[in-house]
Write a protein that holds these residues in place. Sequence first.
Motif, mmCIF file in Angstrom:
data_model
loop_
_atom_site.group_PDB
_atom_site.id
_atom_site.type_symbol
_atom_site.label_atom_id
_atom_site.label_comp_id
_atom_site.label_asym_id
_atom_site.label_seq_id
_atom_site.Cartn_x
_atom_site.Cartn_y
_atom_site.Cartn_z
ATOM 1 N N GLN A 110 68.361 4.125 -78.048
ATOM 2 C CA GLN A 110 66.975 4.656 -78.205
ATOM 3 C C GLN A 110 66.740 5.818 -77.055
ATOM 4 O OE1 GLN A 110 64.800 4.465 -80.690
ATOM 5 N NE2 GLN A 110 66.187 2.942 -81.623
ATOM 6 N N ILE A 111 66.124 6.760 -77.570
ATOM 7 C CA ILE A 111 66.063 7.887 -76.534
ATOM 8 C C ILE A 111 64.825 7.799 -75.543
ATOM 9 C CG2 ILE A 111 65.521 10.374 -76.273
ATOM 10 C CD1 ILE A 111 67.139 10.949 -78.880
ATOM 11 N N ASP A 112 63.769 7.317 -76.193
ATOM 12 C CA ASP A 112 62.550 7.002 -75.370
ATOM 13 C C ASP A 112 62.241 5.468 -75.482
ATOM 14 O OD1 ASP A 112 60.118 6.953 -74.598
ATOM 15 O OD2 ASP A 112 58.974 8.209 -76.130
ATOM 16 N N SER A 113 62.156 5.004 -74.412
ATOM 17 C CA SER A 113 61.835 3.408 -74.203
ATOM 18 C C SER A 113 60.583 3.063 -74.500
ATOM 19 C CB SER A 113 62.041 3.072 -72.757
ATOM 20 O OG SER A 113 60.969 3.853 -71.804
ATOM 21 N N SER A 114 59.432 4.054 -74.738
ATOM 22 C CA SER A 114 58.295 3.622 -75.327
ATOM 23 C C SER A 114 57.992 3.620 -76.774
ATOM 24 C CB SER A 114 57.103 4.707 -74.653
ATOM 25 O OG SER A 114 57.507 5.956 -75.245
ATOM 26 N N SER A 115 58.925 4.060 -77.507
ATOM 27 C CA SER A 115 58.866 3.998 -79.021
ATOM 28 C C SER A 115 60.243 3.706 -79.507
ATOM 29 C CB SER A 115 58.294 5.184 -79.430
ATOM 30 O OG SER A 115 59.206 6.361 -79.287
ATOM 31 N N VAL A 116 60.122 3.325 -80.769
ATOM 32 C CA VAL A 116 61.731 3.079 -81.551
ATOM 33 C C VAL A 116 61.673 4.083 -82.607
ATOM 34 C CG1 VAL A 116 62.963 1.311 -82.629
ATOM 35 C CG2 VAL A 116 61.618 0.535 -80.929
ATOM 36 N N SER A 117 62.771 4.945 -82.928
ATOM 37 C CA SER A 117 63.079 5.642 -83.948
ATOM 38 C C SER A 117 64.089 4.957 -84.701
ATOM 39 C CB SER A 117 63.824 7.100 -83.227
ATOM 40 O OG SER A 117 64.878 6.728 -82.808
ATOM 41 N N THR A 118 64.182 5.838 -85.959
ATOM 42 C CA THR A 118 64.873 5.042 -86.981
ATOM 43 C C THR A 118 66.530 5.186 -86.737
ATOM 44 O OG1 THR A 118 63.265 5.559 -88.686
ATOM 45 C CG2 THR A 118 65.617 5.074 -89.550
ATOM 46 N N ARG A 119 67.265 4.298 -86.680
ATOM 47 C CA ARG A 119 68.676 4.104 -86.676
ATOM 48 C C ARG A 119 69.346 3.101 -87.135
ATOM 49 N NH1 ARG A 119 69.766 7.409 -82.133
ATOM 50 N NH2 ARG A 119 71.726 6.919 -82.188
ATOM 51 N N ASP A 120 70.566 2.786 -87.435
ATOM 52 C CA ASP A 120 71.022 1.909 -88.240
ATOM 53 C C ASP A 120 70.944 0.518 -87.377
ATOM 54 O OD1 ASP A 120 72.950 1.198 -90.370
ATOM 55 O OD2 ASP A 120 74.275 0.566 -89.124
ATOM 56 N N ASP A 121 70.920 0.569 -86.182
ATOM 57 C CA ASP A 121 70.625 -0.737 -85.285
ATOM 58 C C ASP A 121 69.503 -1.146 -85.050
ATOM 59 O OD1 ASP A 121 70.180 1.338 -83.584
ATOM 60 O OD2 ASP A 121 71.920 0.899 -82.095
ATOM 61 N N ALA A 122 68.231 -0.475 -85.703
ATOM 62 C CA ALA A 122 66.940 -0.667 -85.671
ATOM 63 C C ALA A 122 66.265 -1.170 -86.947
ATOM 64 C CB ALA A 122 66.257 0.308 -85.165
ATOM 65 N N VAL A 123 65.674 -2.291 -87.011
ATOM 66 C CA VAL A 123 65.046 -2.735 -88.348
ATOM 67 C C VAL A 123 63.700 -3.138 -88.212
ATOM 68 C CG1 VAL A 123 65.053 -4.665 -90.182
ATOM 69 C CG2 VAL A 123 67.091 -4.111 -88.727
ATOM 70 N N PHE A 124 62.850 -2.396 -88.897
ATOM 71 C CA PHE A 124 61.478 -2.297 -88.888
ATOM 72 C C PHE A 124 60.642 -3.161 -90.018
ATOM 73 C CE2 PHE A 124 62.705 2.122 -87.295
ATOM 74 C CZ PHE A 124 62.075 2.219 -86.414
ATOM 75 N N GLY A 125 59.420 -3.628 -89.675
ATOM 76 C CA GLY A 125 58.915 -4.430 -90.734
ATOM 77 C C GLY A 125 59.447 -5.920 -90.776
ATOM 78 N N VAL A 126 60.106 -6.522 -89.768
ATOM 79 C CA VAL A 126 60.543 -7.781 -89.642
ATOM 80 C C VAL A 126 59.452 -8.774 -89.764
ATOM 81 C CG1 VAL A 126 62.405 -9.207 -88.594
ATOM 82 C CG2 VAL A 126 62.590 -6.922 -88.641
ATOM 83 N N ARG A 127 59.635 -9.614 -90.513
ATOM 84 C CA ARG A 127 58.463 -10.629 -90.297
ATOM 85 C C ARG A 127 59.183 -12.196 -90.128
ATOM 86 N NH1 ARG A 127 53.803 -9.284 -92.490
ATOM 87 N NH2 ARG A 127 53.652 -7.392 -94.077
ATOM 88 N N GLN A 128 60.363 -12.292 -90.407
ATOM 89 C CA GLN A 128 61.119 -13.753 -90.111
ATOM 90 C C GLN A 128 62.348 -13.278 -89.446
ATOM 91 O OE1 GLN A 128 62.004 -15.182 -94.086
ATOM 92 N NE2 GLN A 128 59.884 -15.656 -94.645
ATOM 93 N N LEU A 129 62.651 -14.168 -88.658
ATOM 94 C CA LEU A 129 63.852 -13.969 -87.612
ATOM 95 C C LEU A 129 64.640 -15.202 -87.125
ATOM 96 C CD1 LEU A 129 64.767 -11.104 -86.311
ATOM 97 C CD2 LEU A 129 63.256 -11.961 -84.428
ATOM 98 N N GLN A 130 65.951 -14.926 -86.815
ATOM 99 C CA GLN A 130 66.401 -15.911 -86.029
ATOM 100 C C GLN A 130 67.851 -15.160 -85.288
ATOM 101 O OE1 GLN A 130 68.418 -18.936 -88.812
ATOM 102 N NE2 GLN A 130 69.897 -19.639 -87.285
ATOM 103 N N VAL A 131 67.771 -15.747 -84.066
ATOM 104 C CA VAL A 131 68.717 -15.058 -83.173
ATOM 105 C C VAL A 131 69.811 -16.087 -82.711
ATOM 106 C CG1 VAL A 131 68.987 -14.173 -80.807
ATOM 107 C CG2 VAL A 131 67.127 -13.575 -82.146
ATOM 108 N N ASP A 132 71.163 -15.853 -83.219
ATOM 109 C CA ASP A 132 72.148 -16.755 -82.868
ATOM 110 C C ASP A 132 73.351 -16.087 -81.988
ATOM 111 O OD1 ASP A 132 74.632 -18.472 -83.306
ATOM 112 O OD2 ASP A 132 73.222 -19.722 -84.321
ATOM 113 N N ARG A 133 73.181 -16.211 -80.872
ATOM 114 C CA ARG A 133 73.983 -15.571 -79.869
ATOM 115 C C ARG A 133 74.072 -13.914 -80.255
ATOM 116 N NH1 ARG A 133 76.370 -20.091 -81.568
ATOM 117 N NH2 ARG A 133 77.641 -19.008 -83.306
ATOM 118 N N ASN A 134 75.203 -13.529 -80.717
ATOM 119 C CA ASN A 134 75.333 -11.996 -81.069
ATOM 120 C C ASN A 134 74.903 -11.536 -82.351
ATOM 121 O OD1 ASN A 134 77.691 -13.241 -82.204
ATOM 122 N ND2 ASN A 134 78.624 -11.247 -82.554
#
Length: 245
Positions: free
Chosen positions: A110-134
């Motif tokens: 991301q270029i700007d740390s204060s906002s998130v721009s559309t990229r392949d490694d960014a997902v918007f509108g996430v309601r459910q989540l699970q983090v498992d290592r990588n």
Amino acid sequence: MGIGFVLVLYIVVGGALTVGASLVFGASVRFLLRGAPARRKRAVFVSTAFPITCAAFAAAWFIVYALVNTLVFHRDSGLGDSWSTPLPNGYALLMIDVTDQGTVYNPATQIDSSSVSTRDDAVFGVRQLQVDRNLIYGGQDTKSFEHMGQESEVVDRYFELDTTHHTHWEFDSYDALQSRASSRGVALRLRPFYEVYSEYRFTAFDYTAFAILILVPLASFLVLVSWIWRIRRSGLRMSQELRLS
């Protein structure tokens, strides 16, 4: 609400409560020590200043707390309308205005740390989540902007992010995502976005800081009460001795 508006609100409300508490403390001590005129003036001054001192301590404490969170831990300051926290795998979570949905993204791209721009490694509108290592799994509302502020639970797409290889896969159903996770050796257990955010946002540092914020003024208050009580007892004893003499 922007952070500026929140700060002004806190200052106005906090200032009014502090002034009110100072007047109550001063008047109460003046009444309690009416039989001890020798030390009454000093005690009234200290008691009146006590709420102001506590407010100044709280303000200084919050500034340090916010700076440490922002500059050292790269998390939100705890004030304002956006909340963010890094994940152990290098990615991060962000919520703006609402807590029923958020964004998963890679800060490194991301270029700007204060906002998130559309990229392949960014997902918007996430309601459910699970983090498992990588690996990051989630349920997404592709019409999240239309549902903003509605406390919606709509999920119409699922995804997998591989934070090591920076790949992004999308799935049309929960069963398809579950099959994908199973092939990776992951037992799928999606949770609400805010619940996962809280797990990584609040650490021992936050709990320690909160304990300091509460315990230091409380200990000071107990010392103040003990001091005033000794003055009162001393004044009452002197009054009795004068009456007897």
